[in-house]
Design an enzyme around this catalytic site. Sequence first.
Site, PDB file in Angstrom:
ATOM      1  N   VAL A 148       0.810  -1.223   0.000  1.00 49.49           N
ATOM      2  CA  VAL A 148       0.000   0.000   0.000  1.00 49.49           C
ATOM      3  C   VAL A 148       0.849   1.283   0.000  1.00 49.49           C
ATOM      4  O   VAL A 148       0.300   2.382  -0.057  1.00 49.49           O
ATOM      5  CB  VAL A 148      -1.033   0.026   1.152  1.00 49.49           C
ATOM      6  CG1 VAL A 148      -1.985  -1.145   1.034  1.00 49.49           C
ATOM      7  CG2 VAL A 148      -0.361   0.037   2.531  1.00 49.49           C
ATOM      8  N   ARG A 153       9.613  -3.840  -7.511  1.00 48.35           N
ATOM      9  CA  ARG A 153       9.359  -5.030  -6.689  1.00 48.35           C
ATOM     10  C   ARG A 153       9.754  -6.355  -7.341  1.00 48.35           C
ATOM     11  O   ARG A 153       9.745  -7.377  -6.658  1.00 48.35           O
ATOM     12  CB  ARG A 153       7.888  -5.067  -6.263  1.00 48.35           C
ATOM     13  CG  ARG A 153       7.422  -3.829  -5.513  1.00 48.35           C
ATOM     14  CD  ARG A 153       8.178  -3.596  -4.211  1.00 48.35           C
ATOM     15  NE  ARG A 153       7.629  -2.451  -3.484  1.00 48.35           N
ATOM     16  CZ  ARG A 153       7.977  -2.114  -2.257  1.00 48.35           C
ATOM     17  NH1 ARG A 153       8.924  -2.774  -1.613  1.00 48.35           N
ATOM     18  NH2 ARG A 153       7.428  -1.061  -1.676  1.00 48.35           N
TER      19      ARG A 153
HETATM   20  C1  LIG Z   1      13.919  -2.245  -2.071  1.00 50.25           C
HETATM   21  C2  LIG Z   1      13.016  -1.277  -1.359  1.00 50.25           C
HETATM   22  C3  LIG Z   1      13.292  -0.884  -0.069  1.00 50.25           C
HETATM   23  C4  LIG Z   1      12.467   0.015   0.586  1.00 50.25           C
HETATM   24  N1  LIG Z   1      12.769   0.372   1.894  1.00 50.25           N
HETATM   25  C5  LIG Z   1      11.989   1.262   2.532  1.00 50.25           C
HETATM   26  C6  LIG Z   1      12.279   1.661   3.879  1.00 50.25           C
HETATM   27  O1  LIG Z   1      13.236   1.206   4.470  1.00 50.25           O
HETATM   28  N2  LIG Z   1      11.457   2.556   4.495  1.00 50.25           N
HETATM   29  C7  LIG Z   1      10.371   3.099   3.853  1.00 50.25           C
HETATM   30  O2  LIG Z   1       9.663   3.916   4.437  1.00 50.25           O
HETATM   31  N3  LIG Z   1      10.065   2.730   2.588  1.00 50.25           N
HETATM   32  C8  LIG Z   1      10.827   1.839   1.919  1.00 50.25           C
HETATM   33  N4  LIG Z   1      10.509   1.460   0.638  1.00 50.25           N
HETATM   34  C9  LIG Z   1       9.261   1.994   0.036  1.00 50.25           C
HETATM   35  C10 LIG Z   1       9.558   3.143  -0.953  1.00 50.25           C
HETATM   36  O3  LIG Z   1      10.159   4.245  -0.292  1.00 50.25           O
HETATM   37  C11 LIG Z   1       8.258   3.611  -1.639  1.00 50.25           C
HETATM   38  O4  LIG Z   1       7.374   4.132  -0.662  1.00 50.25           O
HETATM   39  C12 LIG Z   1       7.545   2.500  -2.372  1.00 50.25           C
HETATM   40  O5  LIG Z   1       8.443   1.710  -3.105  1.00 50.25           O
HETATM   41  C13 LIG Z   1       6.490   3.092  -3.319  1.00 50.25           C
HETATM   42  O6  LIG Z   1       7.181   3.673  -4.407  1.00 50.25           O
HETATM   43  P1  LIG Z   1       6.745   5.042  -5.055  1.00 50.25           P
HETATM   44  O7  LIG Z   1       6.594   6.125  -4.039  1.00 50.25           O
HETATM   45  O8  LIG Z   1       7.698   5.301  -6.187  1.00 50.25           O
HETATM   46  O9  LIG Z   1       5.313   4.631  -5.669  1.00 50.25           O
HETATM   47  P2  LIG Z   1       3.999   5.498  -5.815  1.00 50.25           P
HETATM   48  O10 LIG Z   1       3.508   5.946  -4.496  1.00 50.25           O
HETATM   49  O11 LIG Z   1       3.058   4.683  -6.622  1.00 50.25           O
HETATM   50  O12 LIG Z   1       4.466   6.773  -6.611  1.00 50.25           O
HETATM   51  C14 LIG Z   1       4.820   6.672  -7.983  1.00 50.25           C
HETATM   52  C15 LIG Z   1       5.663   7.878  -8.345  1.00 50.25           C
HETATM   53  O13 LIG Z   1       4.854   9.066  -8.254  1.00 50.25           O
HETATM   54  C16 LIG Z   1       5.661  10.146  -7.756  1.00 50.25           C
HETATM   55  N5  LIG Z   1       5.123  10.576  -6.457  1.00 50.25           N
HETATM   56  C17 LIG Z   1       4.252   9.903  -5.670  1.00 50.25           C
HETATM   57  N6  LIG Z   1       3.951  10.606  -4.581  1.00 50.25           N
HETATM   58  C18 LIG Z   1       4.667  11.732  -4.649  1.00 50.25           C
HETATM   59  C19 LIG Z   1       4.813  12.860  -3.797  1.00 50.25           C
HETATM   60  N7  LIG Z   1       4.175  12.950  -2.635  1.00 50.25           N
HETATM   61  N8  LIG Z   1       5.621  13.861  -4.191  1.00 50.25           N
HETATM   62  C20 LIG Z   1       6.287  13.794  -5.353  1.00 50.25           C
HETATM   63  N9  LIG Z   1       6.235  12.731  -6.203  1.00 50.25           N
HETATM   64  C21 LIG Z   1       5.418  11.732  -5.857  1.00 50.25           C
HETATM   65  C22 LIG Z   1       7.080   9.600  -7.613  1.00 50.25           C
HETATM   66  O14 LIG Z   1       7.774   9.833  -8.825  1.00 50.25           O
HETATM   67  C23 LIG Z   1       6.865   8.121  -7.436  1.00 50.25           C
HETATM   68  O15 LIG Z   1       7.984   7.318  -7.808  1.00 50.25           O
HETATM   69  C24 LIG Z   1      11.317   0.557  -0.042  1.00 50.25           C
HETATM   70  C25 LIG Z   1      11.035   0.160  -1.357  1.00 50.25           C
HETATM   71  C26 LIG Z   1      11.855  -0.745  -2.012  1.00 50.25           C
HETATM   72  C27 LIG Z   1      11.506  -1.161  -3.428  1.00 50.25           C
END
Ligand SMILES: Cc1cc2nc3c(=O)[nH]c(=O)nc-3n(C[C@H](O)[C@H](O)[C@H](O)COP(=O)(O)OP(=O)(O)OC[C@H]3O[C@@H](n4cnc5c(N)ncnc54)[C@H](O)[C@@H]3O)c2cc1C
Length: 226
Positions: free
Chosen positions: A78, A168
């Site tokens: 999520v 992922r």
């Molecule tokens: C290997 C791995 C390790 C991780 N480890 C951690 C961890 O230790 N701690 C932790 O908290 N999370 C961790 N995460 C989660 C990661 O930080 C992201 O929250 C998660 O992968 C969702 O990715 P996303 O934000 O790109 O996706 P989405 O929320 O679907 O967003 C897609 C894209 O939209 C843009 N976007 C979305 N929201 C915003 C915003 N508010 N402002 C500006 N641009 C935005 C960005 O370009 C983003 O890439 C990890 C993820 C991975 C894959």
Amino acid sequence: LKVSLIKYTSEPEKLIAAAARLCYSPMGAEKILEDFKEGEAEDFLGKLVELGHLSPVEHVSFTFAIEGVSRVLSHQLVRHRIGVSYSQKSQRYVKESQFEYIIPPTIADNPKAKEVFEGKMAQIQEAYNELVKYVPAEDARYLLPNATETKLVVTYNARSLYHFFQLRCCRRAQWEIRRLADLMLEEVQKVAPNLFKKAGPTCVSQGICFEGKMSCGRAAQIKSRS
Ligand SMILES: Cc1cc2nc3c(=O)[nH]c(=O)nc-3n(C[C@H](O)[C@H](O)[C@H](O)COP(=O)(O)OP(=O)(O)OC[C@H]3O[C@@H](n4cnc5c(N)ncnc54)[C@H](O)[C@@H]3O)c2cc1C
């Protein structure tokens, strides 16, 4: 872990190709769809993805039923916020009178660790069943572990799925969500093979790895082979 693709936009590749073609055509979308020839989508979709012209890809969506996953997984899932919808089994309304749980392979394969783990799960179950006699399930659930099995329905548009697979399906992703992502990718490749031909971790889709020192080395391997 069980994942099924339960619904998706019909003729997804044709719709995306038509939406993209509309940008460069004096014709309307209906006429473009009418004139569309079988086999035309393949080349066109490849070019779109290569160019990064991805807004037409957002017009199609894929809905999955997911079962047999832990709340560790759903918590990570999520975090993907954009172009995604989630529904998850509620622990307020559904009592966990006999909760299922996910055992990580490292624990399942180690008899000592498995004994400790299963013993604790049984104790938690007992305590939960006692607690729900006195308090509502929404409060008794505070006892439940991250390992508790959950079920979800999730809908992604194809662009957000691409992004999800990049993050992922990567070997750096945690094992359970990676297993889910790999299965989801297999499912969508069956119904939209051209669209998802190049989906996956960035080492596979773009020949690049963003993991720096943490890289598993696959990008370098792929590069050396090409
Ligand atoms: C290997 C791995 C390790 C991780 N480890 C951690 C961890 O230790 N701690 C932790 O908290 N999370 C961790 N995460 C989660 C990661 O930080 C992201 O929250 C998660 O992968 C969702 O990715 P996303 O934000 O790109 O996706 P989405 O929320 O679907 O967003 C897609 C894209 O939209 C843009 N976007 C979305 N929201 C915003 C915003 N508010 N402002 C500006 N641009 C935005 C960005 O370009 C983003 O890439 C990890 C993820 C991975 C894959």
